[in-house]
Scaffold this motif. Structure first.
Motif, PDB file in Angstrom:
ATOM      1  N   ARG A 321       0.823  -1.203   0.000  1.00  0.00           N
ATOM      2  CA  ARG A 321       0.000   0.000   0.000  1.00  0.00           C
ATOM      3  C   ARG A 321       0.863   1.262   0.000  1.00  0.00           C
ATOM      4  O   ARG A 321       0.507   2.274  -0.592  1.00  0.00           O
ATOM      5  N   GLU A 322       2.015   1.205   0.663  1.00  0.00           N
ATOM      6  CA  GLU A 322       2.879   2.380   0.734  1.00  0.00           C
ATOM      7  C   GLU A 322       3.658   2.597  -0.560  1.00  0.00           C
ATOM      8  O   GLU A 322       4.183   3.679  -0.799  1.00  0.00           O
ATOM      9  N   SER A 323       3.731   1.576  -1.415  1.00  0.00           N
ATOM     10  CA  SER A 323       4.481   1.701  -2.678  1.00  0.00           C
ATOM     11  C   SER A 323       3.585   2.018  -3.878  1.00  0.00           C
ATOM     12  O   SER A 323       4.079   2.257  -4.975  1.00  0.00           O
ATOM     13  N   LEU A 324       2.262   1.951  -3.732  1.00  0.00           N
ATOM     14  CA  LEU A 324       1.319   2.233  -4.824  1.00  0.00           C
ATOM     15  C   LEU A 324       0.372   3.355  -4.414  1.00  0.00           C
ATOM     16  O   LEU A 324      -0.131   3.359  -3.284  1.00  0.00           O
ATOM     17  N   MET A 325       0.130   4.303  -5.350  1.00  0.00           N
ATOM     18  CA  MET A 325      -0.847   5.361  -5.083  1.00  0.00           C
ATOM     19  C   MET A 325      -1.693   5.600  -6.337  1.00  0.00           C
ATOM     20  O   MET A 325      -1.213   6.168  -7.315  1.00  0.00           O
ATOM     21  N   PRO A 326      -2.944   5.122  -6.357  1.00  0.00           N
ATOM     22  CA  PRO A 326      -3.795   5.399  -7.530  1.00  0.00           C
ATOM     23  C   PRO A 326      -4.206   6.871  -7.561  1.00  0.00           C
ATOM     24  O   PRO A 326      -4.411   7.482  -6.507  1.00  0.00           O
ATOM     25  N   LEU A 327      -4.308   7.423  -8.757  1.00  0.00           N
ATOM     26  CA  LEU A 327      -4.759   8.811  -8.902  1.00  0.00           C
ATOM     27  C   LEU A 327      -6.243   8.901  -8.559  1.00  0.00           C
ATOM     28  O   LEU A 327      -7.030   8.021  -8.944  1.00  0.00           O
ATOM     29  N   PRO A 328      -6.639   9.966  -7.871  1.00  0.00           N
ATOM     30  CA  PRO A 328      -8.050  10.088  -7.446  1.00  0.00           C
ATOM     31  C   PRO A 328      -8.951  10.566  -8.579  1.00  0.00           C
ATOM     32  O   PRO A 328      -9.248  11.758  -8.691  1.00  0.00           O
ATOM     33  N   PHE A 329      -9.373   9.645  -9.464  1.00  0.00           N
ATOM     34  CA  PHE A 329     -10.275  10.013 -10.562  1.00  0.00           C
ATOM     35  C   PHE A 329     -11.707  10.106 -10.051  1.00  0.00           C
ATOM     36  O   PHE A 329     -12.179   9.239  -9.318  1.00  0.00           O
ATOM     37  N   LYS A 330     -12.397  11.185 -10.481  1.00  0.00           N
ATOM     38  CA  LYS A 330     -13.804  11.346 -10.124  1.00  0.00           C
ATOM     39  C   LYS A 330     -14.648  10.591 -11.154  1.00  0.00           C
ATOM     40  O   LYS A 330     -14.380  10.657 -12.351  1.00  0.00           O
ATOM     41  N   GLY A 331     -15.657   9.914 -10.705  1.00  0.00           N
ATOM     42  CA  GLY A 331     -16.518   9.172 -11.622  1.00  0.00           C
ATOM     43  C   GLY A 331     -17.420  10.101 -12.422  1.00  0.00           C
ATOM     44  O   GLY A 331     -17.337  11.327 -12.321  1.00  0.00           O
ATOM     45  N   PRO A 332     -18.294   9.540 -13.281  1.00  0.00           N
ATOM     46  CA  PRO A 332     -19.235  10.354 -14.071  1.00  0.00           C
ATOM     47  C   PRO A 332     -20.056  11.264 -13.150  1.00  0.00           C
ATOM     48  O   PRO A 332     -20.602  10.824 -12.139  1.00  0.00           O
ATOM     49  N   ASP A 333     -20.142  12.549 -13.523  1.00  0.00           N
ATOM     50  CA  ASP A 333     -20.775  13.561 -12.679  1.00  0.00           C
ATOM     51  C   ASP A 333     -22.264  13.673 -12.988  1.00  0.00           C
ATOM     52  O   ASP A 333     -22.655  13.759 -14.157  1.00  0.00           O
ATOM     53  N   GLN A 334     -23.089  13.704 -11.942  1.00  0.00           N
ATOM     54  CA  GLN A 334     -24.540  13.791 -12.129  1.00  0.00           C
ATOM     55  C   GLN A 334     -24.938  15.121 -12.763  1.00  0.00           C
ATOM     56  O   GLN A 334     -25.851  15.189 -13.578  1.00  0.00           O
ATOM     57  N   THR A 335     -24.257  16.214 -12.395  1.00  0.00           N
ATOM     58  CA  THR A 335     -24.568  17.533 -12.976  1.00  0.00           C
ATOM     59  C   THR A 335     -24.318  17.524 -14.474  1.00  0.00           C
ATOM     60  O   THR A 335     -25.102  18.067 -15.256  1.00  0.00           O
ATOM     61  N   LEU A 336     -23.205  16.897 -14.885  1.00  0.00           N
ATOM     62  CA  LEU A 336     -22.892  16.809 -16.320  1.00  0.00           C
ATOM     63  C   LEU A 336     -23.934  15.958 -17.038  1.00  0.00           C
ATOM     64  O   LEU A 336     -24.333  16.264 -18.169  1.00  0.00           O
ATOM     65  N   PHE A 337     -24.373  14.897 -16.371  1.00  0.00           N
ATOM     66  CA  PHE A 337     -25.404  14.041 -16.962  1.00  0.00           C
ATOM     67  C   PHE A 337     -26.715  14.820 -17.143  1.00  0.00           C
ATOM     68  O   PHE A 337     -27.390  14.705 -18.165  1.00  0.00           O
ATOM     69  N   ASN A 338     -27.078  15.647 -16.159  1.00  0.00           N
ATOM     70  CA  ASN A 338     -28.277  16.483 -16.266  1.00  0.00           C
ATOM     71  C   ASN A 338     -28.133  17.507 -17.387  1.00  0.00           C
ATOM     72  O   ASN A 338     -29.089  17.807 -18.099  1.00  0.00           O
ATOM     73  N   LEU A 339     -26.921  18.070 -17.523  1.00  0.00           N
ATOM     74  CA  LEU A 339     -26.668  19.028 -18.600  1.00  0.00           C
ATOM     75  C   LEU A 339     -26.849  18.366 -19.960  1.00  0.00           C
ATOM     76  O   LEU A 339     -27.445  18.951 -20.873  1.00  0.00           O
ATOM     77  N   LEU A 340     -26.351  17.141 -20.110  1.00  0.00           N
ATOM     78  CA  LEU A 340     -26.524  16.411 -21.364  1.00  0.00           C
ATOM     79  C   LEU A 340     -28.004  16.245 -21.688  1.00  0.00           C
ATOM     80  O   LEU A 340     -28.428  16.480 -22.824  1.00  0.00           O
ATOM     81  N   GLY A 341     -28.806  15.864 -20.681  1.00  0.00           N
ATOM     82  CA  GLY A 341     -30.244  15.708 -20.898  1.00  0.00           C
ATOM     83  C   GLY A 341     -30.904  17.013 -21.301  1.00  0.00           C
ATOM     84  O   GLY A 341     -31.752  17.038 -22.200  1.00  0.00           O
ATOM     85  N   PHE A 342     -30.491  18.131 -20.679  1.00  0.00           N
ATOM     86  CA  PHE A 342     -31.069  19.432 -21.016  1.00  0.00           C
ATOM     87  C   PHE A 342     -30.734  19.834 -22.448  1.00  0.00           C
ATOM     88  O   PHE A 342     -31.587  20.302 -23.202  1.00  0.00           O
ATOM     89  N   VAL A 343     -29.454  19.656 -22.834  1.00  0.00           N
ATOM     90  CA  VAL A 343     -29.016  20.048 -24.182  1.00  0.00           C
ATOM     91  C   VAL A 343     -29.742  19.235 -25.249  1.00  0.00           C
ATOM     92  O   VAL A 343     -30.226  19.776 -26.254  1.00  0.00           O
ATOM     93  N   VAL A 344     -29.843  17.921 -25.036  1.00  0.00           N
ATOM     94  CA  VAL A 344     -30.528  17.059 -26.007  1.00  0.00           C
ATOM     95  C   VAL A 344     -32.004  17.430 -26.100  1.00  0.00           C
ATOM     96  O   VAL A 344     -32.581  17.521 -27.192  1.00  0.00           O
ATOM     97  N   SER A 345     -32.630  17.689 -24.964  1.00  0.00           N
ATOM     98  CA  SER A 345     -34.044  18.072 -24.949  1.00  0.00           C
ATOM     99  C   SER A 345     -34.269  19.384 -25.695  1.00  0.00           C
ATOM    100  O   SER A 345     -35.226  19.524 -26.450  1.00  0.00           O
TER     101      SER A 345
END
Length: 479
Positions: A321-345
């Motif tokens: 654990r002390e020799s490995l450090m994964p980068l903190p990636f954020k998963g798919p964002d709900q706000t971005l998903f809502n924006l996609l729905g608004f733009v398509v609509s």
């Protein structure tokens, strides 16, 4: 599309908002403007009598037969034009008599192949119209041998496509081969004062007035292939013969119309960007990257771990654990998903492709409310349909004029169930040729809703209505 940004293997998906809008429009317009029986109906001009009605019937039956059976290119070209139109905003049809085919032709002309002066407002008043005609060397030779074009040597060249042509090729996924045997002809519809053919007044003196001609030159060599008059020989007013019809999706600020690329192209691009970010965020979350200590050794560290797989690790100090450090990636964002729905609509609402759930409404609502809601939701498409109806009417008028000029005095033809005949003199001013489509109704759903509303009203007051006729119209709307 292969992408290396923001990381190698990032998604290249494109949101289908534009494609969906164009496909929905094309399906609606194709069914309404070109039904299976043909696009033509006729109306008697002036007082009606038996002879005029018989003439109108002959013209309608013949033109529908000719368009659907003899003009083999009409249906596929009209189909393709209706897909091109909502994207580009402007398309053209060219109606003329083809000497090689020995029949009338209505050809689809893309907007990039028809050039007009910058300040032109419409085709009727354009001082010059240039049609870029791609033609194979063999077809050109046929026309030269037939005497339609001057017999001068034309060497086909490797023509360079403009930026628009290259973009269309990129979308289609095609590219030209090394050798291109096509020629490009430039057909100018222009007013000229030709030496030796000057316009003369009653005293046989030159007036200096330019009269309409069609001049065809080779784009590769600049050679003039033909000069033909573009007016009837016995016409004292030298009125220009019109060949082109302009189909517009939305009226633009200039000569050319606006299409979905101009109006919701930005929304489509935004939807694509949002969709790619969502997919890339999911990809990074599912396949995380990170840092490992320099002295730590992992077997086959270049290959990603498979589900259920364990690998040998040499970790200094024994603490992995002390020799490995994964980068903190954020998963798919709900706000971005809502924006996609608004733009398509928003894009779908503008292109009027949201499903009209007529049956899901309040069944007890007044008929007027139902019709008003239907009209409110389809206003944009209804206006577009009126423009198409007008353009198709102009095209059918040009086609009937070509038939009047080139058909024999009597033209016999066979249809299912018997033999028919039409006379060239039938195509006169006593019969008006119009599209079979209704400019106020552009979809089957709209037609059924209106017929259903009419039927409901007739059932509420049967003493005021012809109930048989109301049911007949309902069944007609249902097909």
């Amino acid at each position: 599309e292969e992408r290396t940004q923001p990381f190698r293997g990032a998604t290249g998906v494109t949101h289908p908002l534009l494609a969906e809008s164009a496909t929905q429009f094309q399906a609606h317009a194709f069914n309404e403007l070109l039904p299976a029986g043909g696009p033509v109906r006729t109306a008697v001009v002036g007082a009606s009598d038996k002879e005029k009605e018989s003439q109108a019937r002959r013209v309608k039956e013949f033109m529908n037969y000719y368009i659907t059976n003899v003009m083999e290119e009409y249906t596929p070209e009209f189909d393709q034009m209706l897909f091109y139109l909502p994207l580009a905003g402007s398309t053209f049809k060219k109606v003329y008599y083809d000497e090689t085919l020995d029949r009338a032709v209505s050809m689809f002309v893309p907007a990039e192949n028809l050039v007009v002066p910058y300040e032109t407002s419409n085709l009727e008043t354009a001082p010059i119209i240039t049609h870029v005609v791609p033609m194979s060397a063999n077809d050109l030779r046929k026309k030269q041998v037939a005497g339609f074009y001057l017999d001068v040597p034309i060497n086909p060249a490797q023509t360079k496509k403009g930026q628009l042509g290259e973009e269309i090729d990129h979308i289609d996924g095609v590219h030209p081969s090394y050798i291109n045997y096509d020629c490009n002809l430039l057909e100018f519809h222009v007013d000229l004062d030709l030496p030796g053919f000057e316009n003369l007044d009653d005293n046989s003196e030159e007036t200096g007035i330019k009269v309409p001609y069609i001049v065809t030159i080779s784009e590769e060599t600049g050679e003039t292939l033909s000069i033909r008059r573009n007016f009837m020989e016995d016409d004292p007013s030298y009125k220009k013969i019109q060949y082109f019809v302009h189909y517009k999706f939305l009226p633009g600020l200039g000569f050319y119309g606006l299409g979905l690329i101009h109006t919701i192209g930005g929304l489509s691009r935004t939807a694509t960007a949002a969709l790619r970010q969502l997919i890339d965020a999911g990809t990074l979350s599912n396949l995380p990257a990170g840092f490992k200590a320099r002295g730590m050794r992992i077997r086959d560290d270049s290959e990603p771990l498979q589900p259920g797989e364990f690998r040998d690790v040499d970790a200094p100090g024994g603490a992995i654990r002390e020799s490995l450090m994964p980068l903190p990636f954020k998963g798919p964002d709900q706000t971005l998903f809502n924006l996609l729905g608004f733009v398509v609509s928003a894009g779908q609402r503008f292109a009027t492709i949201t499903d009209m759930k007529i049956g899901d409404g309040n069944q007890s609502a007044p008929v007027g409310t139902t019709v008003a809601m239907l009209e409110q939701g389809t206003r944009i498409m209804s206006a577009v349909h009126k423009r198409l109806h007008y353009a198709l009417k102009q095209e059918l008028k040009l086609l009937s004029q070509v038939m009047a000029d080139y058909l024999p005095q009597e033209y016999p033809y066979s249809v299912e169930g018997g033999d028919q005949a039409v006379m060239a003199k039938d195509f006169d001013d006593r019969v008006d040729v119009v599209p079979v489509s209704n400019p106020n109704i552009f979809s089957q759903a709209q037609r059924i809703a209106l017929a259903q509303s009419q039927l409901e009203l007739s059932m509420q007051a049967p003493q005021l209505h012809n109930t048989y006729e109301a049911f007949r119209r309902m069944y007609e709307a249902l097909g």
